[in-house]
Design an enzyme around this catalytic site. Structure first.
Site, PDB file in Angstrom:
ATOM      1  N   GLY A   1       2.773   1.579  11.742  1.00  0.00           N
ATOM      2  CA  GLY A   1       2.355   0.934  12.979  1.00  0.00           C
ATOM      3  C   GLY A   1       1.813  -0.452  12.655  1.00  0.00           C
ATOM      4  N   GLY A   2       0.908  -0.461  11.695  1.00  0.00           N
ATOM      5  CA  GLY A   2       0.328  -1.730  11.302  1.00  0.00           C
ATOM      6  C   GLY A   2      -0.129  -1.674   9.865  1.00  0.00           C
ATOM      7  CG  MET A   3      -0.037  -3.228   5.471  1.00  0.00           C
ATOM      8  SD  MET A   3      -0.918  -1.761   4.840  1.00  0.00           S
ATOM      9  CE  MET A   3      -2.046  -2.534   3.688  1.00  0.00           C
ATOM     10  CD  GLU A   4      -5.050  -1.930   5.746  1.00  0.00           C
ATOM     11  OE1 GLU A   4      -4.080  -1.599   6.443  1.00  0.00           O
ATOM     12  OE2 GLU A   4      -5.586  -1.164   4.919  1.00  0.00           O
ATOM     13  CG  ASN A   5      -0.474  -6.875   4.396  1.00  0.00           C
ATOM     14  OD1 ASN A   5      -0.813  -6.161   3.461  1.00  0.00           O
ATOM     15  ND2 ASN A   5       0.657  -6.670   5.075  1.00  0.00           N
TER      16      ASN A   5
ATOM     17  CD  GLU B   1      -6.493   3.625   6.887  1.00  0.00           C
ATOM     18  OE1 GLU B   1      -6.761   3.379   8.073  1.00  0.00           O
ATOM     19  OE2 GLU B   1      -5.799   2.869   6.168  1.00  0.00           O
TER      20      GLU B   1
ATOM     21  CE1 TYR C   1      -4.555   7.339   8.064  1.00  0.00           C
ATOM     22  CE2 TYR C   1      -5.218   5.531   9.479  1.00  0.00           C
ATOM     23  CZ  TYR C   1      -4.427   6.024   8.461  1.00  0.00           C
ATOM     24  OH  TYR C   1      -3.536   5.194   7.838  1.00  0.00           O
TER      25      TYR C   1
ATOM     26  CG  ASP D   1       3.227   8.501   1.594  1.00  0.00           C
ATOM     27  OD1 ASP D   1       2.571   7.630   2.198  1.00  0.00           O
ATOM     28  OD2 ASP D   1       4.313   8.955   1.988  1.00  0.00           O
TER      29      ASP D   1
ATOM     30  NE  ARG E   1       3.946   3.288  14.670  1.00  0.00           N
ATOM     31  CZ  ARG E   1       3.153   3.075  15.703  1.00  0.00           C
ATOM     32  NH1 ARG E   1       3.637   2.509  16.807  1.00  0.00           N
ATOM     33  NH2 ARG E   1       1.882   3.422  15.663  1.00  0.00           N
TER      34      ARG E   1
ATOM     35  CE  LYS F   1       1.963   7.418  16.532  1.00  0.00           C
ATOM     36  NZ  LYS F   1       0.951   6.659  17.216  1.00  0.00           N
TER      37      LYS F   1
ATOM     38  CG  HIS G   1      -7.995  -1.626   7.758  1.00  0.00           C
ATOM     39  ND1 HIS G   1      -8.608  -0.681   6.963  1.00  0.00           N
ATOM     40  CD2 HIS G   1      -6.960  -0.993   8.370  1.00  0.00           C
ATOM     41  CE1 HIS G   1      -7.962   0.481   7.093  1.00  0.00           C
ATOM     42  NE2 HIS G   1      -6.956   0.317   7.945  1.00  0.00           N
TER      43      HIS G   1
ATOM     44  CG  HIS H   1      -6.552   0.995  12.708  1.00  0.00           C
ATOM     45  ND1 HIS H   1      -7.231   2.179  12.544  1.00  0.00           N
ATOM     46  CD2 HIS H   1      -5.907   0.777  11.538  1.00  0.00           C
ATOM     47  CE1 HIS H   1      -7.007   2.645  11.330  1.00  0.00           C
ATOM     48  NE2 HIS H   1      -6.195   1.817  10.702  1.00  0.00           N
ATOM     49  CD  GLU H   2      -3.483  -1.873  10.977  1.00  0.00           C
ATOM     50  OE1 GLU H   2      -4.022  -2.008   9.861  1.00  0.00           O
ATOM     51  OE2 GLU H   2      -2.973  -0.789  11.348  1.00  0.00           O
TER      52      GLU H   2
ATOM     53  CD  GLN I   1      -2.927   1.097   2.369  1.00  0.00           C
ATOM     54  OE1 GLN I   1      -2.559   0.610   3.428  1.00  0.00           O
ATOM     55  NE2 GLN I   1      -4.074   1.725   2.235  1.00  0.00           N
TER      56      GLN I   1
HETATM   57  N1  BES Z   1      -3.414   0.863   6.003  1.00  0.00           N
HETATM   58  C1  BES Z   1      -2.773   1.643   6.994  1.00  0.00           C
HETATM   59  C2  BES Z   1      -1.326   1.901   6.701  1.00  0.00           C
HETATM   60  C3  BES Z   1      -1.034   2.572   5.369  1.00  0.00           C
HETATM   61  C4  BES Z   1      -1.864   3.538   4.845  1.00  0.00           C
HETATM   62  C5  BES Z   1       0.086   2.223   4.670  1.00  0.00           C
HETATM   63  C6  BES Z   1      -1.568   4.122   3.612  1.00  0.00           C
HETATM   64  C7  BES Z   1       0.383   2.798   3.451  1.00  0.00           C
HETATM   65  C8  BES Z   1      -0.445   3.756   2.912  1.00  0.00           C
HETATM   66  C9  BES Z   1      -2.919   1.032   8.373  1.00  0.00           C
HETATM   67  O1  BES Z   1      -4.133   0.412   8.604  1.00  0.00           O
HETATM   68  C10 BES Z   1      -2.826   2.141   9.366  1.00  0.00           C
HETATM   69  O2  BES Z   1      -3.680   2.975   9.335  1.00  0.00           O
HETATM   70  N2  BES Z   1      -1.809   2.131  10.211  1.00  0.00           N
HETATM   71  C11 BES Z   1      -1.594   3.143  11.221  1.00  0.00           C
HETATM   72  C12 BES Z   1      -2.028   2.659  12.569  1.00  0.00           C
HETATM   73  C13 BES Z   1      -3.399   2.999  12.968  1.00  0.00           C
HETATM   74  C14 BES Z   1      -3.662   2.567  14.389  1.00  0.00           C
HETATM   75  C15 BES Z   1      -3.802   4.431  12.777  1.00  0.00           C
HETATM   76  C16 BES Z   1      -0.114   3.396  11.313  1.00  0.00           C
HETATM   77  O3  BES Z   1       0.645   2.631  10.736  1.00  0.00           O
HETATM   78  O4  BES Z   1       0.285   4.322  11.995  1.00  0.00           O
HETATM   79 ZN    ZN Z   2      -5.709   1.856   8.724  1.00  0.00          ZN
END
Ligand code: BES
Ligand code: ZN
Length: 635
Positions: free
Chosen positions: A292-296, A342, A407, A399, A578, A580, A323, A319-320, A165
């Protein structure tokens, strides 16, 4: 020797793959194609003409060269008269294209492309039903992060993970890389002995001696959800449906941290119906994972920075998991509709958290997120087009749209609807929304049509749907979360700051992670370094094990010039990838009146351990020129 053996095995797979195809059973006419697709500004592909419906993937993972050699074999469906298949690729070397297993003169071309990749056009014969592309990835493939053994806990095996993604799948698989396209897939993956491969598909639970793994994903998913991780991995079940993959040294802590996952799953099922993907497993990746996470699907990818030891950061799992409905089952048709993925997911995440831990607890998280949203809107400017839910990212990297707007503004829009129509009706509506659009990719407008047809009445005009979706900034009817526990923290903070109580008198041993975060974020903007020292001496914030607390604290410390954190900060920035955490920390250091050189020095050394998406963001933020640092440090 060991790569030779793997190479010959791979050859065997390819041959076996060819032999199993039985042309005689294929009818003469190709699969007809009737699906309607919306234009996707981020894909060259033309699924409206010829669409890929199933993928059989053979891959050989070469850690020495940091290359995947693959054969992607597609089943296709064709619109009347369409005679070319258009795929997205990014820096792939195309070795050969084969139609229906007949290795004769296939015409294909690779266009010059743009910053999102190149267009691969393949001429089809009148009756072509299957197209196979043999290819090699580039060592710079943006979806792939190849880790050195030192970047893992075990320290012996290297590691590889993918992040497809939003539009990176094309850098490891030639594909119609649009979220509007859905396909099923199988994969045969050859990895070095001793390593395990897992994908967003049916997965092994044990390392096997051949290093050859087979995968099946029977439900149609968009290409951005195809994923893989390869490493020294172990599996442990949490219950019969849920399990955890991690490096052996991380497994026990991860299983402890994720103990509530089965309850989260049941909670979501209670709201929106049966979990559609059979298993729900989580893989804890090494710390360089950029998100943080990816919803594969079937296998959430997670950062280890949520393993806090006290289960306090598991809303990310909620969250994941959420998804599984919003995003994976009902998918945004283009990245301009990203908020459908999101915003809905944050809404469900918060419902799960409230259900499991109560409104008192979940409102704390809501308030922290709400403050992030206010900050984001302020930073972007409340007239910025990027503050709209429906985006226009034509010509821009998707991006750019990955902000709190999708979100948190998305979530708040749904919360306003919920308040207007009542929870019961809203729950009913969402449940039917997920069944109506299951395994479909939809636009914002399709959602709005459905919302108006199935839920809203003339009495609901006060919601201001169009203003929420197409307007900039935040509408006035946004619901501001209230948390008594946070009000209490603010009181204590003031008393301490005014020296009415001492640090020791703060009841901090009873605080949750979120109360800590609220305390740290609300430290006065001009707090003196001595007061930070005072806190640190008693509360050991610089050494905090909890990555959220640690990074929030270090951000304040850097901004206020409390330079004692530098060594610990450098260690953190070197290990964690990460984005973030990295973005605000580097930004604070880079823009401080004392740390710009430190930021550049640390970044120059750490950069090669980060994922391409993190590098892109940080290069831009610090206007980093790798050439300037060449030779001095490893890039
Ligand atoms: N699907 C997203 C991650 C993402 C979005 C990757 C767009 C690449 C492009 C994932 O579900 C997500 O939102 N992750 C957040 C954590 C969440 C608790 C807000 C993250 O990684 O910070
Ligand atoms: Zn997400």
């Amino acid at each position: 020797m060991f790569s030779l053996r793997i190479a010959s095995l791979f050859l065997l797979i390819l041959i076996a793959g060819c032999q199993s195809a039985d042309n005689s059973t294929q009818p003469d006419t190709p699969e007809p194609h009737t699906t309607v697709f919306v234009d996707d500004p981020h894909s060259f592909s033309r699924p409206d003409r010829v669409v890929t419906t199933h993928l059989d993937l053979d891959m050989f993972v070469d850690f020495d060269e940091q290359i995947i050699t693959g054969a992607a074999s597609y089943k296709i469906a064709r619109a009347a008269g369409a005679d070319d298949l258009v795929l997205d690729i990014d820096s792939l070397e195309i070795l050969k294209v084969v139609l229906d297993d007949q290795p004769t003169g296939v015409i294909y071309s690779v266009g010059s492309g743009n910053e999102f990749g190149q267009k691969l056009t393949i001429q089809l014969n009148k009756n072509t039903r299957k197209v196979t592309i043999h290819y090699k990835t580039s060592p710079q493939a943006t979806a792939l992060q190849w880790l050195q053994p030192e970047q893992t806990l075990g320290g012996i095996y290297p590691f590889l993970f993918t992040q497809s993604q939003a539009i990176l799948a094309r850098s490891w698989i030639p594909c119609q890389d649009s979220p509007g396209v859905r396909l099923t897939y199988t994969a045969n993956v050859q990895v070095p002995e001793g390593m395990m491969a897992v994908m967003s598909a049916s997965n092994p639970q044990k390392t096997n001696s051949s290093g050859l793994y087979e995968f099946t994903m029977e439900q149609a998913i968009p290409p951005y959800l195809i994923s893989m991780a390869v490493g020294q991995l172990a599996f442990e079940a949490v219950d019969e449906r849920v399990g955890v993959y991690a490096e052996p040294a991380m497994l026990e802590a991860a299983v402890y941290e994720f103990a509530d996952t089965p309850r989260m799953l049941e909670s979501a099922e209670g709201l929106y119906g049966k979990y559609p993907w059979e298993r729900y497993d989580i893989i804890v990746l090494p710390p360089s994972f950029p998100f943080g996470g990816m919803e594969n699907p079937r296998l959430t990818f997670s950062t280890p920075t949520i393993i806090a030891g006290d289960r306090s950061l598991t809303s990310l799992i909620a969250h994941e998991l959420a998804h599984s409905w919003s995003g994976n089952l009902v998918t945004n048709a283009t990245w301009n509709d990203f908020w459908l993925n999101e915003g809905f997911t944050v809404y469900i995440e918060k419902r799960i958290m409230e259900d499991l831990y109560g409104a008192d607890y979940s409102e704390m998280i809501n308030l922290l997120d709400f403050q992030d949203l206010l900050e984001t809107v302020e930073k972007l400017g409340n007239k910025s087009p990027l503050t709209r839910l429906k985006l226009d990212l034509d010509g821009e990297d998707p991006d750019e749209g990955m902000t709190d707007i999708a979100y948190e503004k998305g979530y708040n829009f749904l919360r306003v609807i919920e308040e207007a129509v009542g929870r019961e009706r809203f729950d009913q509506f969402l449940k039917s929304y997920f069944s109506e659009f299951a395994f479909k990719s939809i636009t914002t407008e399709m959602f709005l049509d459905y919302l108006r047809a199935e839920l809203l009445t003339s009495g609901d005009e006060g919601i201001g749907v169009d203003e929420w979706v197409y307007g900039t900034g935040l509408p006035d009817n946004i619901v501001v979360p209230v948390s008594d526990r946070f009000t209490n923290i603010e009181g204590l903070l003031e008393e301490w700051y005014k020296r009415k109580i001492t640090v020791q008198e703060l009841p901090s041993d009873r605080w949750t992670t979120h109360e800590w975060l609220h305390f740290i974020r609300n430290l006065p903007a001009n707090i003196e370094v001595e007061r930070l020292e005072e806190l640190d001496a008693h509360l050991y914030l610089t050494q905090a094990r909890n990555a959220e607390i640690k990074s929030a604290w270090m951000e304040v410390a850097v901004k206020r010039g409390y330079r004692d954190v530098l060594e610990e900060l450098e260690d953190f920035l070197r290990v964690v990838g990460r984005r973030k955490f990295l973005s605000p920390l580097y930004e604070a250091l880079y823009n401080s009146d004392w740390g710009r050189d430190e930021a550049l020095r640390i970044y120059a050394r750490a950069r090669r351990g980060y994922h391409a998406v993190t590098v892109r963001t940080l290069d831009e933020m610090m206007q980093f020129d790798p050439e300037k640092y060449k030779g001095a440090i490893s890039l």
